[in-house]
Design an enzyme around this catalytic site. Structure first.
Site, PDB file in Angstrom:
ATOM      1  N   ARG A 198     -39.868 -13.494 -41.420  1.00 35.01           N
ATOM      2  CA  ARG A 198     -40.088 -14.606 -40.502  1.00 35.01           C
ATOM      3  C   ARG A 198     -41.395 -14.398 -39.728  1.00 35.01           C
ATOM      4  NH1 ARG A 198     -35.731 -17.723 -36.606  1.00 35.01           N
ATOM      5  NH2 ARG A 198     -37.414 -18.994 -35.801  1.00 35.01           N
ATOM      6  N   HIS A 215     -46.349  -3.208 -45.892  1.00 35.52           N
ATOM      7  CA  HIS A 215     -46.706  -4.284 -46.830  1.00 35.52           C
ATOM      8  C   HIS A 215     -47.056  -3.654 -48.180  1.00 35.52           C
ATOM      9  CE1 HIS A 215     -48.147  -8.231 -48.060  1.00 35.52           C
ATOM     10  NE2 HIS A 215     -49.195  -7.617 -48.589  1.00 35.52           N
TER      11      HIS A 215
HETATM   12  C1  GRF Z   1     -41.013  -4.289 -49.273  1.00 36.82           C
HETATM   13  O1  GRF Z   1     -41.782  -4.279 -50.453  1.00 36.82           O
HETATM   14  C2  GRF Z   1     -41.882  -4.411 -48.049  1.00 36.82           C
HETATM   15  O2  GRF Z   1     -43.097  -3.747 -48.170  1.00 36.82           O
HETATM   16  C3  GRF Z   1     -42.105  -5.899 -47.982  1.00 36.82           C
HETATM   17  O3  GRF Z   1     -40.876  -6.472 -48.364  1.00 36.82           O
HETATM   18  C4  GRF Z   1     -40.170  -5.547 -49.172  1.00 36.82           C
HETATM   19  C5  GRF Z   1     -38.872  -5.291 -48.486  1.00 36.82           C
HETATM   20  O4  GRF Z   1     -38.010  -4.470 -49.231  1.00 36.82           O
HETATM   21  N1  GRF Z   1     -42.597  -6.283 -46.683  1.00 36.82           N
HETATM   22  P1  GRF Z   1     -36.746  -3.818 -48.518  1.00 36.82           P
HETATM   23  O5  GRF Z   1     -35.985  -4.965 -47.846  1.00 36.82           O
HETATM   24  O6  GRF Z   1     -37.210  -2.797 -47.542  1.00 36.82           O
HETATM   25  O7  GRF Z   1     -35.947  -3.232 -49.658  1.00 36.82           O
END
Ligand code: GRF
Length: 220
Positions: A90, A108
């Site tokens: 969000r 990220h």
């Molecule tokens: C991860 O790849 C993170 O870097 C990105 O969204 C994904 C989330 O995965 N922002 P999780 O929910 O931690 O398994």
């Protein structure tokens, strides 16, 4: 020394939350997960928090300012000193981001500033890069911007699709996020403009080539 209290914001699977929970299971780790907040009631990460006995909350169906106010109240009540966004999908209220500036981090799955926003692995494949990776950074108002704390690099392989590249990056994320939170908790970081300087840091003394130089001979 008391451990740094971390509030983790999630929207889904929560595998990075799990990596932080696992790191904090070691009593010598300098941070603990004090609360988990999801904007989605069906986030699997909530189950992970519940099964570890971590207080968890759903803050959903509110406008941006109301979401920020409710989240801020929960974080305050839990005594949170650092917010960690982990797959949180969000857009946050600008005033909330400013209030938590230098006390909120995000992970990220790309080597920022390359490929911010949605589908970074797809973007990496489309751009044809030979390496991608993941980034932990302090959060600023624009999406996926802010001073970079740490990055991990993974190779892109010729046979990669989005899923295989995402899986390789995710494995690196699970190592990088606990490291970055530890650096914050140990107060090793100093923000200098766009750079984050790390006391006692040791950079790896390597240059990785992809493809490697030791290819089999191709001469006939
Ligand atoms: C991860 O790849 C993170 O870097 C990105 O969204 C994904 C989330 O995965 N922002 P999780 O929910 O931690 O398994």
């Amino acid at each position: 020394m008391p451990r740094l209290k971390v509030g983790v914001l999630i929207s889904g699977r929560g595998s990075n939350l799990q990596a932080l929970i696992d790191a904090a299971a070691d009593p010598t780790y300098p941070a603990e997960i004090a609360t988990v907040i999801s904007n989605r009631p069906d986030a699997v990460g909530l189950v992970r928090a519940a099964s570890t006995g971590i207080p968890h909350h759903v803050v959903a169906d509110l406008d941006r300012a109301a979401f920020a106010a409710a989240t801020d109240r929960i974080l305050g009540e839990a005594g949170v000193a650092l917010v960690a966004l982990a797959g949180f999908m969000r857009i946050l209220d600008t005033a909330f981001v400013e209030a938590w500036a230098d006390r909120m981090v995000n992970i990220h799955p790309s080597l920022l500033p390359a490929f911010p926003g949605l589908h970074p692995q797809r973007q990496a494949l489309a751009a044809g890069v030979k390496f991608s990776g993941c980034t932990v950074h302090f959060v600023r108002a624009a999406v996926d911007t802010g001073p970079i704390i740490a990055q991990a690099v993974v190779p892109v392989e010729d046979g990669d699709g989005e899923d295989s590249l995402a899986a390789r990056i995710l494995a690196a994320e699970h190592r990088l996020y606990p490291l970055a939170v530890r650096l914050v908790a140990e107060k090793r970081l100093r923000i200098d403009g766009n750079r984050v300087l790390t006391a006692g840091a040791a950079a790896p003394g390597i240059a990785a080539l992809n493809p490697t130089e030791n290819l089999a001979s191709n001469r006939s």
